[in-house]
Design a protein around this motif. Sequence first.
Motif, mmCIF file in Angstrom:
data_model
loop_
_atom_site.group_PDB
_atom_site.id
_atom_site.type_symbol
_atom_site.label_atom_id
_atom_site.label_comp_id
_atom_site.label_asym_id
_atom_site.label_seq_id
_atom_site.Cartn_x
_atom_site.Cartn_y
_atom_site.Cartn_z
ATOM 1 N N GLY A 170 -10.227 -19.805 36.131
ATOM 2 C CA GLY A 170 -10.918 -20.565 37.174
ATOM 3 C C GLY A 170 -11.581 -21.813 36.617
ATOM 4 O O GLY A 170 -11.556 -22.876 37.248
ATOM 5 N N LEU A 171 -12.174 -21.707 35.445
ATOM 6 C CA LEU A 171 -12.785 -22.875 34.805
ATOM 7 C C LEU A 171 -11.730 -23.918 34.464
ATOM 8 O O LEU A 171 -11.919 -25.120 34.667
ATOM 9 C CB LEU A 171 -13.540 -22.458 33.534
ATOM 10 N N LEU A 172 -10.596 -23.457 33.944
ATOM 11 C CA LEU A 172 -9.521 -24.382 33.568
ATOM 12 C C LEU A 172 -8.841 -25.009 34.786
ATOM 13 O O LEU A 172 -8.237 -26.070 34.675
ATOM 14 C CB LEU A 172 -8.479 -23.665 32.710
ATOM 15 N N ALA A 173 -8.937 -24.362 35.925
ATOM 16 C CA ALA A 173 -8.349 -24.929 37.141
ATOM 17 C C ALA A 173 -9.099 -26.187 37.566
ATOM 18 O O ALA A 173 -8.533 -27.071 38.207
ATOM 19 C CB ALA A 173 -8.373 -23.904 38.270
ATOM 20 N N ARG A 174 -10.379 -26.267 37.210
ATOM 21 C CA ARG A 174 -11.191 -27.433 37.579
ATOM 22 C C ARG A 174 -10.989 -28.599 36.628
ATOM 23 O O ARG A 174 -10.927 -29.743 37.052
ATOM 24 C CB ARG A 174 -12.665 -27.040 37.612
ATOM 25 N N ARG A 175 -10.955 -28.293 35.307
ATOM 26 C CA ARG A 175 -10.748 -29.333 34.300
ATOM 27 C C ARG A 175 -10.393 -28.679 32.978
ATOM 28 O O ARG A 175 -10.540 -27.480 32.811
ATOM 29 C CB ARG A 175 -11.989 -30.210 34.135
ATOM 30 N N GLU A 176 -9.933 -29.485 32.028
ATOM 31 C CA GLU A 176 -9.622 -28.984 30.689
ATOM 32 C C GLU A 176 -10.909 -28.573 29.984
ATOM 33 O O GLU A 176 -11.957 -29.177 30.185
ATOM 34 C CB GLU A 176 -8.934 -30.078 29.856
ATOM 35 N N HIS A 177 -10.822 -27.536 29.168
ATOM 36 C CA HIS A 177 -11.938 -27.075 28.347
ATOM 37 C C HIS A 177 -11.415 -26.792 26.945
ATOM 38 O O HIS A 177 -10.273 -26.360 26.777
ATOM 39 C CB HIS A 177 -12.534 -25.765 28.891
ATOM 40 N N SER A 178 -12.259 -26.981 25.943
ATOM 41 C CA SER A 178 -11.901 -26.599 24.580
ATOM 42 C C SER A 178 -12.093 -25.091 24.433
ATOM 43 O O SER A 178 -12.772 -24.449 25.241
ATOM 44 C CB SER A 178 -12.782 -27.338 23.563
ATOM 45 N N ARG A 179 -11.499 -24.521 23.391
ATOM 46 C CA ARG A 179 -11.677 -23.092 23.126
ATOM 47 C C ARG A 179 -13.158 -22.769 22.970
ATOM 48 O O ARG A 179 -13.649 -21.788 23.511
ATOM 49 C CB ARG A 179 -10.935 -22.682 21.844
ATOM 50 N N ARG A 180 -13.859 -23.613 22.207
ATOM 51 C CA ARG A 180 -15.279 -23.371 21.950
ATOM 52 C C ARG A 180 -16.082 -23.408 23.254
ATOM 53 O O ARG A 180 -16.952 -22.580 23.485
ATOM 54 C CB ARG A 180 -15.813 -24.406 20.969
ATOM 55 N N GLU A 181 -15.764 -24.369 24.102
ATOM 56 C CA GLU A 181 -16.467 -24.514 25.374
ATOM 57 C C GLU A 181 -16.227 -23.294 26.272
ATOM 58 O O GLU A 181 -17.164 -22.771 26.890
ATOM 59 C CB GLU A 181 -15.974 -25.797 26.044
ATOM 60 N N LEU A 182 -14.977 -22.840 26.338
ATOM 61 C CA LEU A 182 -14.662 -21.650 27.146
ATOM 62 C C LEU A 182 -15.390 -20.421 26.613
ATOM 63 O O LEU A 182 -15.948 -19.633 27.384
ATOM 64 C CB LEU A 182 -13.160 -21.389 27.156
ATOM 65 N N LYS A 183 -15.374 -20.269 25.297
ATOM 66 C CA LYS A 183 -16.034 -19.114 24.693
ATOM 67 C C LYS A 183 -17.525 -19.108 25.027
ATOM 68 O O LYS A 183 -18.086 -18.082 25.397
ATOM 69 C CB LYS A 183 -15.839 -19.146 23.174
ATOM 70 N N THR A 184 -18.157 -20.271 24.939
ATOM 71 C CA THR A 184 -19.581 -20.378 25.251
ATOM 72 C C THR A 184 -19.849 -20.036 26.715
ATOM 73 O O THR A 184 -20.762 -19.269 27.033
ATOM 74 C CB THR A 184 -20.085 -21.798 24.944
ATOM 75 N N SER A 189 -18.063 -31.694 18.117
ATOM 76 C CA SER A 189 -18.899 -30.702 18.801
ATOM 77 C C SER A 189 -18.069 -29.675 19.572
ATOM 78 O O SER A 189 -18.551 -28.599 19.903
ATOM 79 C CB SER A 189 -19.890 -31.379 19.745
ATOM 80 N N HIS A 190 -16.815 -30.005 19.847
ATOM 81 C CA HIS A 190 -15.926 -29.076 20.551
ATOM 82 C C HIS A 190 -15.094 -28.242 19.582
ATOM 83 O O HIS A 190 -14.192 -27.515 20.003
ATOM 84 C CB HIS A 190 -15.008 -29.832 21.508
ATOM 85 N N GLY A 191 -15.388 -28.364 18.281
ATOM 86 C CA GLY A 191 -14.735 -27.512 17.296
ATOM 87 C C GLY A 191 -13.427 -28.041 16.759
ATOM 88 O O GLY A 191 -12.681 -27.277 16.145
ATOM 89 N N LEU A 192 -13.130 -29.301 16.950
ATOM 90 C CA LEU A 192 -11.894 -29.845 16.417
ATOM 91 C C LEU A 192 -12.057 -30.156 14.931
ATOM 92 O O LEU A 192 -13.139 -30.552 14.488
ATOM 93 C CB LEU A 192 -11.495 -31.114 17.167
ATOM 94 N N ALA A 193 -10.980 -30.016 14.199
ATOM 95 C CA ALA A 193 -10.989 -30.274 12.755
ATOM 96 C C ALA A 193 -11.096 -31.774 12.494
ATOM 97 O O ALA A 193 -10.588 -32.590 13.269
ATOM 98 C CB ALA A 193 -9.718 -29.720 12.121
ATOM 99 N N ASP A 194 -11.730 -32.111 11.387
ATOM 100 C CA ASP A 194 -11.897 -33.519 11.021
ATOM 101 C C ASP A 194 -10.560 -34.239 10.907
ATOM 102 O O ASP A 194 -10.435 -35.393 11.333
ATOM 103 C CB ASP A 194 -12.668 -33.648 9.703
ATOM 104 N N ALA A 195 -9.561 -33.568 10.331
ATOM 105 C CA ALA A 195 -8.243 -34.192 10.178
ATOM 106 C C ALA A 195 -7.632 -34.522 11.536
ATOM 107 O O ALA A 195 -7.050 -35.593 11.726
ATOM 108 C CB ALA A 195 -7.316 -33.276 9.388
ATOM 109 N N ARG A 196 -7.762 -33.618 12.491
ATOM 110 C CA ARG A 196 -7.216 -33.846 13.839
ATOM 111 C C ARG A 196 -7.958 -34.980 14.540
ATOM 112 O O ARG A 196 -7.352 -35.802 15.220
ATOM 113 C CB ARG A 196 -7.302 -32.553 14.669
#
Length: 165
Positions: free
Chosen positions: A23-37, A91-98
Motif C-alpha cells: 500500500g505504501l509503494l502504491a502511493r510512491r517509491e520507497h527505499s528499503r530502509r524507509e519501508l522498514k522504518t 540517509s536512505h541507506g544507499l552505498a557511497d559507490a552507488r
Amino acid sequence: MKRRPGPDDPAKPKRSAYDKALGLLARREHSRRELKTKLRQGGYEGEETSAAIDRLGEQQYQDDDRFSEMLLRSRIAQGYGPMRLRVELKSHGLADARIRELLEAVDIDWNVMAAAQLRRRYGAGTNDPAERNKRAQFLLRRGFAAATVRNVTHADVDEAADDVS
C-alpha cells in the motif's frame, strides 16, 4: 446506522506487513530502509518486515535503484545541489559507490543550475557584498559546493563546505 470500522477498531484484522508495504509503494517509491522504518513504526516485527520487503523486492515492486533515480530527478527539479543530494541518498541507506555513480551519470551543469536558483529566488544580480553573502548562504543550504557558489555569486565562501560528503 452502521459505523464503518476505523484503523483502531479491534474487530478489524490487522493487515500483513506485506500488504501494508505494498500500500505504501502504491502511493510512491520507497527505499528499503524507509519501508522498514514505516513498518516497524506500524507495529510489525523485524522478521515479518524483512520477509515482506524481500518479497516485494523479488517481485520488483520495491527497488532501491529505481527509488534513488526517482529521488534524484525529483530533487534536481526542485533545485537542490549535489551535496544535498548525496546526503539525502545516504540517509536512505544507499552505498557511497552507488551514490557516486548516480551523481556522475547526471548531465547537469551545477553552475547553471545554481545561477537559475538565484534568479528564481532573488532576481537580478547585485554588487552589495552583504547581499552576495546572503545569496551564497542560500546556495550552500541548497547543497551546492563552495566552488560553485563562489563562481555564481563571486562571494567569499568557506572552503570547508566542499568537504561535506
